[in-house]
Scaffold this motif. Structure first.
Motif, PDB file in Angstrom:
ATOM      1  N   ALA A 230       0.816  -1.173  -0.146  1.00 15.81           N
ATOM      2  CA  ALA A 230       0.039   0.022  -0.042  1.00 15.81           C
ATOM      3  C   ALA A 230       0.764   1.309   0.003  1.00 15.81           C
ATOM      4  CB  ALA A 230      -0.931   0.223   1.268  1.00 15.81           C
ATOM      5  N   GLY A 231       2.092   1.072   0.027  1.00 18.41           N
ATOM      6  CA  GLY A 231       2.830   2.154   0.203  1.00 18.41           C
ATOM      7  C   GLY A 231       3.114   2.802   1.495  1.00 18.41           C
ATOM      8  N   LYS A 232       2.682   2.242   2.636  1.00 18.15           N
ATOM      9  CA  LYS A 232       2.579   2.746   3.888  1.00 18.15           C
ATOM     10  C   LYS A 232       3.979   2.216   4.351  1.00 18.15           C
ATOM     11  CE  LYS A 232      -2.154   3.912   4.227  1.00 18.15           C
ATOM     12  NZ  LYS A 232      -3.438   3.522   4.620  1.00 18.15           N
ATOM     13  N   HIS A 233       4.907   2.622   4.175  1.00 18.93           N
ATOM     14  CA  HIS A 233       6.349   1.981   4.542  1.00 18.93           C
ATOM     15  C   HIS A 233       6.592   2.363   6.097  1.00 18.93           C
ATOM     16  CE1 HIS A 233       7.080   1.743   0.289  1.00 18.93           C
ATOM     17  NE2 HIS A 233       6.865   2.875   0.120  1.00 18.93           N
ATOM     18  N   ASP A 234       6.227   3.218   6.773  1.00 20.05           N
ATOM     19  CA  ASP A 234       6.306   3.247   8.201  1.00 20.05           C
ATOM     20  C   ASP A 234       5.727   2.161   9.074  1.00 20.05           C
ATOM     21  OD1 ASP A 234       7.935   5.592   7.830  1.00 20.05           O
ATOM     22  OD2 ASP A 234       6.578   6.872   8.373  1.00 20.05           O
ATOM     23  N   LYS A 235       4.399   2.052   8.404  1.00 20.25           N
ATOM     24  CA  LYS A 235       3.581   0.880   9.026  1.00 20.25           C
ATOM     25  C   LYS A 235       4.309  -0.574   8.781  1.00 20.25           C
ATOM     26  CE  LYS A 235      -0.918   2.555   9.893  1.00 20.25           C
ATOM     27  NZ  LYS A 235      -2.415   2.230   9.950  1.00 20.25           N
ATOM     28  N   SER A 236       4.718  -0.430   7.664  1.00 18.19           N
ATOM     29  CA  SER A 236       5.432  -1.753   6.971  1.00 18.19           C
ATOM     30  C   SER A 236       6.479  -2.083   7.955  1.00 18.19           C
ATOM     31  CB  SER A 236       5.672  -1.711   5.562  1.00 18.19           C
ATOM     32  OG  SER A 236       6.315  -2.967   5.199  1.00 18.19           O
ATOM     33  N   ILE A 237       7.456  -1.252   8.087  1.00 12.70           N
ATOM     34  CA  ILE A 237       8.666  -1.145   9.302  1.00 12.70           C
ATOM     35  C   ILE A 237       8.278  -1.776  10.492  1.00 12.70           C
ATOM     36  CG2 ILE A 237      10.371   0.091   9.976  1.00 12.70           C
ATOM     37  CD1 ILE A 237      10.661   1.558   7.260  1.00 12.70           C
ATOM     38  N   LYS A 238       7.154  -1.007  11.081  1.00 16.60           N
ATOM     39  CA  LYS A 238       6.854  -1.252  12.439  1.00 16.60           C
ATOM     40  C   LYS A 238       6.362  -2.885  12.309  1.00 16.60           C
ATOM     41  CE  LYS A 238       2.754  -0.463  14.986  1.00 16.60           C
ATOM     42  NZ  LYS A 238       1.528   0.402  15.188  1.00 16.60           N
ATOM     43  N   TYR A 239       5.645  -3.290  11.617  1.00 17.74           N
ATOM     44  CA  TYR A 239       5.002  -4.393  11.582  1.00 17.74           C
ATOM     45  C   TYR A 239       6.196  -5.623  11.388  1.00 17.74           C
ATOM     46  CZ  TYR A 239       0.433  -2.723  12.021  1.00 17.74           C
ATOM     47  OH  TYR A 239      -0.605  -1.771  12.404  1.00 17.74           O
ATOM     48  N   PHE A 240       6.981  -5.341  10.287  1.00 18.06           N
ATOM     49  CA  PHE A 240       8.157  -6.252  10.129  1.00 18.06           C
ATOM     50  C   PHE A 240       8.762  -6.457  11.411  1.00 18.06           C
ATOM     51  CE2 PHE A 240       7.696  -5.685   5.324  1.00 18.06           C
ATOM     52  CZ  PHE A 240       7.357  -7.054   5.080  1.00 18.06           C
ATOM     53  N   HIS A 241       9.015  -5.323  11.976  1.00 21.54           N
ATOM     54  CA  HIS A 241       9.993  -5.488  13.160  1.00 21.54           C
ATOM     55  C   HIS A 241       9.257  -6.334  14.250  1.00 21.54           C
ATOM     56  CE1 HIS A 241      13.583  -2.992  13.090  1.00 21.54           C
ATOM     57  NE2 HIS A 241      13.084  -2.331  12.621  1.00 21.54           N
TER      58      HIS A 241
ATOM     59  N   SER B 280      14.585  -3.677   2.674  1.00 19.48           N
ATOM     60  CA  SER B 280      14.162  -2.922   1.441  1.00 19.48           C
ATOM     61  C   SER B 280      13.171  -1.900   1.759  1.00 19.48           C
ATOM     62  CB  SER B 280      13.493  -3.954   0.428  1.00 19.48           C
ATOM     63  OG  SER B 280      12.100  -4.387   0.857  1.00 19.48           O
ATOM     64  N   GLU B 281      12.321  -1.907   2.836  1.00 17.59           N
ATOM     65  CA  GLU B 281      11.644  -0.717   3.188  1.00 17.59           C
ATOM     66  C   GLU B 281      12.284   0.304   3.892  1.00 17.59           C
ATOM     67  OE1 GLU B 281       7.722  -0.906   3.242  1.00 17.59           O
ATOM     68  OE2 GLU B 281       8.776  -1.682   1.749  1.00 17.59           O
ATOM     69  N   TYR B 282      13.407   0.041   4.459  1.00 19.83           N
ATOM     70  CA  TYR B 282      14.320   0.983   4.966  1.00 19.83           C
ATOM     71  C   TYR B 282      14.788   1.776   3.737  1.00 19.83           C
ATOM     72  CZ  TYR B 282      13.980   0.330   9.903  1.00 19.83           C
ATOM     73  OH  TYR B 282      13.737   0.137  11.259  1.00 19.83           O
ATOM     74  N   ALA B 283      15.192   1.104   2.733  1.00 21.65           N
ATOM     75  CA  ALA B 283      15.805   1.660   1.362  1.00 21.65           C
ATOM     76  C   ALA B 283      14.931   2.475   0.876  1.00 21.65           C
ATOM     77  CB  ALA B 283      16.340   0.614   0.521  1.00 21.65           C
ATOM     78  N   VAL B 284      13.448   2.175   0.804  1.00 20.09           N
ATOM     79  CA  VAL B 284      12.604   3.027   0.137  1.00 20.09           C
ATOM     80  C   VAL B 284      12.137   4.319   0.881  1.00 20.09           C
ATOM     81  CG1 VAL B 284       9.936   3.185  -0.242  1.00 20.09           C
ATOM     82  CG2 VAL B 284      11.155   0.978  -0.699  1.00 20.09           C
ATOM     83  N   VAL B 285      12.472   4.490   2.075  1.00 21.34           N
ATOM     84  CA  VAL B 285      12.325   5.485   2.820  1.00 21.34           C
ATOM     85  C   VAL B 285      13.816   6.182   3.010  1.00 21.34           C
ATOM     86  CG1 VAL B 285      10.420   4.868   4.178  1.00 21.34           C
ATOM     87  CG2 VAL B 285      12.630   4.395   5.186  1.00 21.34           C
ATOM     88  N   ASN B 286      14.635   5.840   2.549  1.00 20.57           N
ATOM     89  CA  ASN B 286      16.200   6.490   2.487  1.00 20.57           C
ATOM     90  C   ASN B 286      16.661   6.352   3.941  1.00 20.57           C
ATOM     91  OD1 ASN B 286      16.203   6.951  -0.217  1.00 20.57           O
ATOM     92  ND2 ASN B 286      14.807   8.677   0.046  1.00 20.57           N
ATOM     93  N   ASP B 287      16.457   5.251   4.651  1.00 19.86           N
ATOM     94  CA  ASP B 287      16.990   5.148   5.860  1.00 19.86           C
ATOM     95  C   ASP B 287      18.097   4.335   5.715  1.00 19.86           C
ATOM     96  OD1 ASP B 287      17.860   4.523   8.422  1.00 19.86           O
ATOM     97  OD2 ASP B 287      15.827   4.318   9.131  1.00 19.86           O
ATOM     98  N   SER B 288      19.452   4.840   5.842  1.00 18.79           N
ATOM     99  CA  SER B 288      20.537   3.920   5.568  1.00 18.79           C
ATOM    100  C   SER B 288      21.197   3.413   6.778  1.00 18.79           C
ATOM    101  CB  SER B 288      21.568   4.770   4.519  1.00 18.79           C
ATOM    102  OG  SER B 288      21.910   5.844   5.156  1.00 18.79           O
ATOM    103  N   VAL B 289      20.859   3.904   7.933  1.00 20.57           N
ATOM    104  CA  VAL B 289      21.163   3.707   9.070  1.00 20.57           C
ATOM    105  C   VAL B 289      20.857   2.330   9.447  1.00 20.57           C
ATOM    106  CG1 VAL B 289      21.380   4.160  11.722  1.00 20.57           C
ATOM    107  CG2 VAL B 289      21.700   6.085   9.895  1.00 20.57           C
ATOM    108  N   ASN B 290      19.500   2.000   9.326  1.00 18.61           N
ATOM    109  CA  ASN B 290      18.940   0.570   9.578  1.00 18.61           C
ATOM    110  C   ASN B 290      19.113  -0.202   8.496  1.00 18.61           C
ATOM    111  OD1 ASN B 290      17.745   1.122  12.266  1.00 18.61           O
ATOM    112  ND2 ASN B 290      16.610   2.576  11.291  1.00 18.61           N
TER     113      ASN B 290
END
Length: 168
Positions: free
Chosen positions: A129-140, A158-168
């Motif tokens: 759905a493109g709701k990457h923050d929720k996706s990251i939360k639920y994958f965690h 891959s979700e972190y890459a989509v939101v340009n989070d290179s730290v995680n």
């Protein structure tokens, strides 16, 4: 009930038309439905509110067994909506339904039960759905409960890459 049957490529497709709903079957398996006259825009969350209120008011727990039976039915209805949303590409609806299943499971009669499959599927629906923050939360959450294996880690990365989070 009115209906029409088509046969093509070994698949028997049957469409049943009722006063408020149309149902489509492939080889006698329900594959989709469409409401033609909506009685309530979203009755399942309303039912959940009512059952939670019942549990709140029934301090002695005399209705727990009956409410749990009905909550199980409600979870199955949310699950059907989640699967239908996923298979038809309505990932927002699928995500909402998976989240509603998680809400049902929070009822005190489930005593902290957590359905890891639902959480993982919510992550997939959120991703699609493109709701990457929720996706990251639920994958965690899924990973924290040892569910999803290496796929969960890969999808999380891959979700972190989509939101340009290179730290995680």
């Amino acid at each position: 009930e009115d209906g029409k049957t088509l046969e093509a490529g070994g698949i028997v497709k049957h469409e049943y038309v009722y006063p408020r709903i149309n149902r489509s079957f492939y080889n006698d398996a329900l594959v989709s439905w469409k409401e033609t006259e909506v009685l309530h825009p979203d009755p399942l969350p309303e039912a959940l509110v009512a059952y939670n209120k019942t549990l709140e008011l029934d301090a002695k727990g005399s209705l727990d067994k009956k409410v749990k039976e009905n909550l199980e039915r409600l979870k199955k209805q949310f699950e059907a909506k989640a699967i239908l949303g996923f298979t038809t590409g309505d990932y927002d609806a699928s995500l909402t339904a998976f989240e509603n299943i998680m809400e049902v499971s929070k009822a005190r009669i489930y005593e902290g039960y957590i359905d890891t499959i639902v959480i993982y599927n919510a992550a997939l629906a959120a991703k699609n759905a493109g709701k990457h923050d929720k996706s990251i939360k639920y994958f965690h959450q899924a990973i924290d409960m040892n569910y999803g294996g290496s796929d969960a880690y890969y999808l999380l990365k891959s979700e972190y890459a989509v939101v340009n989070d290179s730290v995680n």
